[in-house]
Design a protein around this motif. Sequence first.
Motif, PDB file in Angstrom:
ATOM      1  N   UNK A 119       0.837  -1.190   0.000  1.00 38.04           N
ATOM      2  CA  UNK A 119       0.000   0.000   0.000  1.00 38.04           C
ATOM      3  C   UNK A 119       0.876   1.245   0.000  1.00 38.04           C
ATOM      4  N   UNK A 120       0.377   2.343  -0.585  1.00 44.22           N
ATOM      5  CA  UNK A 120       1.152   3.583  -0.538  1.00 44.22           C
ATOM      6  C   UNK A 120       1.449   3.977   0.908  1.00 44.22           C
ATOM      7  N   UNK A 121       2.652   4.456   1.146  1.00 44.59           N
ATOM      8  CA  UNK A 121       3.061   4.828   2.502  1.00 44.59           C
ATOM      9  C   UNK A 121       3.938   6.063   2.423  1.00 44.59           C
ATOM     10  N   UNK A 122       3.933   6.824   3.513  1.00 40.21           N
ATOM     11  CA  UNK A 122       4.794   8.007   3.604  1.00 40.21           C
ATOM     12  C   UNK A 122       5.707   7.856   4.817  1.00 40.21           C
ATOM     13  N   UNK A 123       6.930   8.356   4.690  1.00 36.11           N
ATOM     14  CA  UNK A 123       7.850   8.399   5.826  1.00 36.11           C
ATOM     15  C   UNK A 123       8.554   9.746   5.832  1.00 36.11           C
ATOM     16  N   UNK A 131      25.513  12.961  12.503  1.00 30.81           N
ATOM     17  CA  UNK A 131      25.641  11.773  11.670  1.00 30.81           C
ATOM     18  C   UNK A 131      24.587  10.713  11.927  1.00 30.81           C
ATOM     19  N   UNK A 132      23.647  10.997  12.821  1.00 27.18           N
ATOM     20  CA  UNK A 132      22.577  10.033  13.094  1.00 27.18           C
ATOM     21  C   UNK A 132      21.392  10.287  12.177  1.00 27.18           C
ATOM     22  N   UNK A 133      20.488   9.312  12.110  1.00 27.48           N
ATOM     23  CA  UNK A 133      19.292   9.437  11.275  1.00 27.48           C
ATOM     24  C   UNK A 133      18.112   8.816  12.001  1.00 27.48           C
ATOM     25  N   UNK A 134      16.932   9.378  11.751  1.00 28.81           N
ATOM     26  CA  UNK A 134      15.704   8.811  12.300  1.00 28.81           C
ATOM     27  C   UNK A 134      14.662   8.744  11.193  1.00 28.81           C
ATOM     28  N   UNK A 135      14.011   7.598  11.099  1.00 32.04           N
ATOM     29  CA  UNK A 135      12.903   7.386  10.164  1.00 32.04           C
ATOM     30  C   UNK A 135      11.617   7.449  10.964  1.00 32.04           C
ATOM     31  N   UNK A 136      10.624   8.185  10.451  1.00 31.47           N
ATOM     32  CA  UNK A 136       9.370   8.349  11.173  1.00 31.47           C
ATOM     33  C   UNK A 136       8.202   7.900  10.304  1.00 31.47           C
ATOM     34  N   UNK A 137       7.317   7.096  10.897  1.00 35.60           N
ATOM     35  CA  UNK A 137       6.118   6.619  10.203  1.00 35.60           C
ATOM     36  C   UNK A 137       5.058   6.299  11.242  1.00 35.60           C
ATOM     37  N   UNK A 138       3.809   6.466  10.872  1.00 37.13           N
ATOM     38  CA  UNK A 138       2.719   6.276  11.828  1.00 37.13           C
ATOM     39  C   UNK A 138       2.419   4.814  12.128  1.00 37.13           C
ATOM     40  N   UNK A 139       3.087   3.907  11.457  1.00 38.50           N
ATOM     41  CA  UNK A 139       2.793   2.478  11.600  1.00 38.50           C
ATOM     42  C   UNK A 139       2.953   1.992  13.031  1.00 38.50           C
ATOM     43  N   UNK A 140       2.259   0.902  13.348  1.00 34.30           N
ATOM     44  CA  UNK A 140       2.430   0.294  14.666  1.00 34.30           C
ATOM     45  C   UNK A 140       3.362  -0.906  14.572  1.00 34.30           C
ATOM     46  N   UNK A 195      12.897   3.939   0.762  1.00 31.13           N
ATOM     47  CA  UNK A 195      13.792   4.008  -0.392  1.00 31.13           C
ATOM     48  C   UNK A 195      13.702   5.367  -1.082  1.00 31.13           C
ATOM     49  N   UNK A 196      12.480   5.842  -1.373  1.00 32.48           N
ATOM     50  CA  UNK A 196      12.350   7.111  -2.087  1.00 32.48           C
ATOM     51  C   UNK A 196      12.734   8.289  -1.187  1.00 32.48           C
ATOM     52  N   UNK A 197      12.516   8.162   0.124  1.00 30.24           N
ATOM     53  CA  UNK A 197      12.913   9.238   1.047  1.00 30.24           C
ATOM     54  C   UNK A 197      14.430   9.365   1.110  1.00 30.24           C
ATOM     55  N   UNK A 258       6.487   9.883  -0.247  1.00 30.18           N
ATOM     56  CA  UNK A 258       5.443   8.857  -0.316  1.00 30.18           C
ATOM     57  C   UNK A 258       5.759   7.909  -1.449  1.00 30.18           C
ATOM     58  N   UNK A 259       5.600   6.623  -1.184  1.00 27.52           N
ATOM     59  CA  UNK A 259       5.833   5.627  -2.239  1.00 27.52           C
ATOM     60  C   UNK A 259       4.689   5.660  -3.242  1.00 27.52           C
ATOM     61  N   UNK A 260       4.939   5.157  -4.424  1.00 29.36           N
ATOM     62  CA  UNK A 260       3.934   5.157  -5.475  1.00 29.36           C
ATOM     63  C   UNK A 260       2.905   4.050  -5.299  1.00 29.36           C
TER      64      UNK A 260
END
Length: 411
Positions: A119-123, A131-140, A195-197, A258-260
Amino acid sequence: LYASRTMSVGQKVVNLDTVANTWMRAPGESIGTFALESAIDELAYEMKIDPVELRRLNEPEKDPTKGTEFSSRHLVEAFRRGAEKFGWSGRPAEPCSQRDGKWLIGQGVATAYYPVFRFPAAVRLRISADGSAVVQAAANEMGMGTATVQIQHAADRLGLPLEMVSFRYGDSDLPDSPIIAGGSSQTGSIAAAVQVAVEKAHRELVKLAGNGSPLAGANVEIEARDGGLFVSGEESRGETYASILKRAGRDFIEVEETSGMPFEVMKYSMASYGAQFCDARVNHESGEVRISRWLGSFDCGRILNPKTAVSQLRGGIVMGIGMALAEETLLDTRRGRIMNPSLAEYHVPVHLDVPHIEIIYNDIPDEHTPLGAHGVGEIGITGAAAAIANAIFHATGKRIRDLPITLDKLL
């Protein structure tokens, strides 16, 4: 699953004043594979052909329901490897031919199947000046390994060590992503957005680097490694994220993508597959059933994290054992009330009901899916009940067509 030229599927619904009969895990497929795989096993005995061989002979070249190509299907290989590991060739063909005192022994097999969904998703991705990174998404995250795998994925694409990457989730204020963990779709859906982010962040960082960077004027492929971006093929021509952001006077860079749409699912037939093998022992005096051995051989694309994936597959099989032998909602039809509404009366498998479950997998990536992976969350329960019913038939000669398989049905 099979190269059949004719197919008929029907469903009848009756309106009653009671709770609807519905699914718990692997909607449709867990129940459907019990019926189909029991029927295939019955056909194999009628034709006097090995059940594994019958499935191999009827392996389709294209999806028999849609006529589309398979994106990646190595089910025959999963059956071959599973049968060899399980020792299937040593199994006697005739039912009721193995006995250990009062125990009748049988072996059963069934195919596991669950479709691929995305399903389409956004992060949102933030790379900080340290030098650190954080990925954020509403998923549980319910313990199936989403956070672990997304950290692995993001770290790999960013060229960062795992300890420098975190995953923030479980908050509806975060970018919209498949919040529900269902359809074995969450990992692939979020991975496509990650990936796209990352790609967008890299483009922004190259611009931000400016003329004073070793990346300046680089119109060749850029790769992420060693905590930064480098020109492919040139060991030292590059710069760390920390260096780029420090020179630009920025504390961080943040992008959201957002993924396609999942066009690959529309173009190809995509699924996870597997072969479930088990030993069943049936007490001929009491009808008690014990599952003494289990091997699951799966074809789920690329396995992203062996520990979490195997845990998911085992968990599904345990649920399949419960589905086959114990779990049942008892209804008082006169009063319209459920008679076993708690875990004191509703029986699920406990440790002594579950044998050692061995899991093997092909680990062959699907080039058409994010990270080459297929879902592993629900495939484990599919085919499990049929494998048990087929093993019980091989042990006793009794074909049980409704679940659960309780003592009274075997006496």
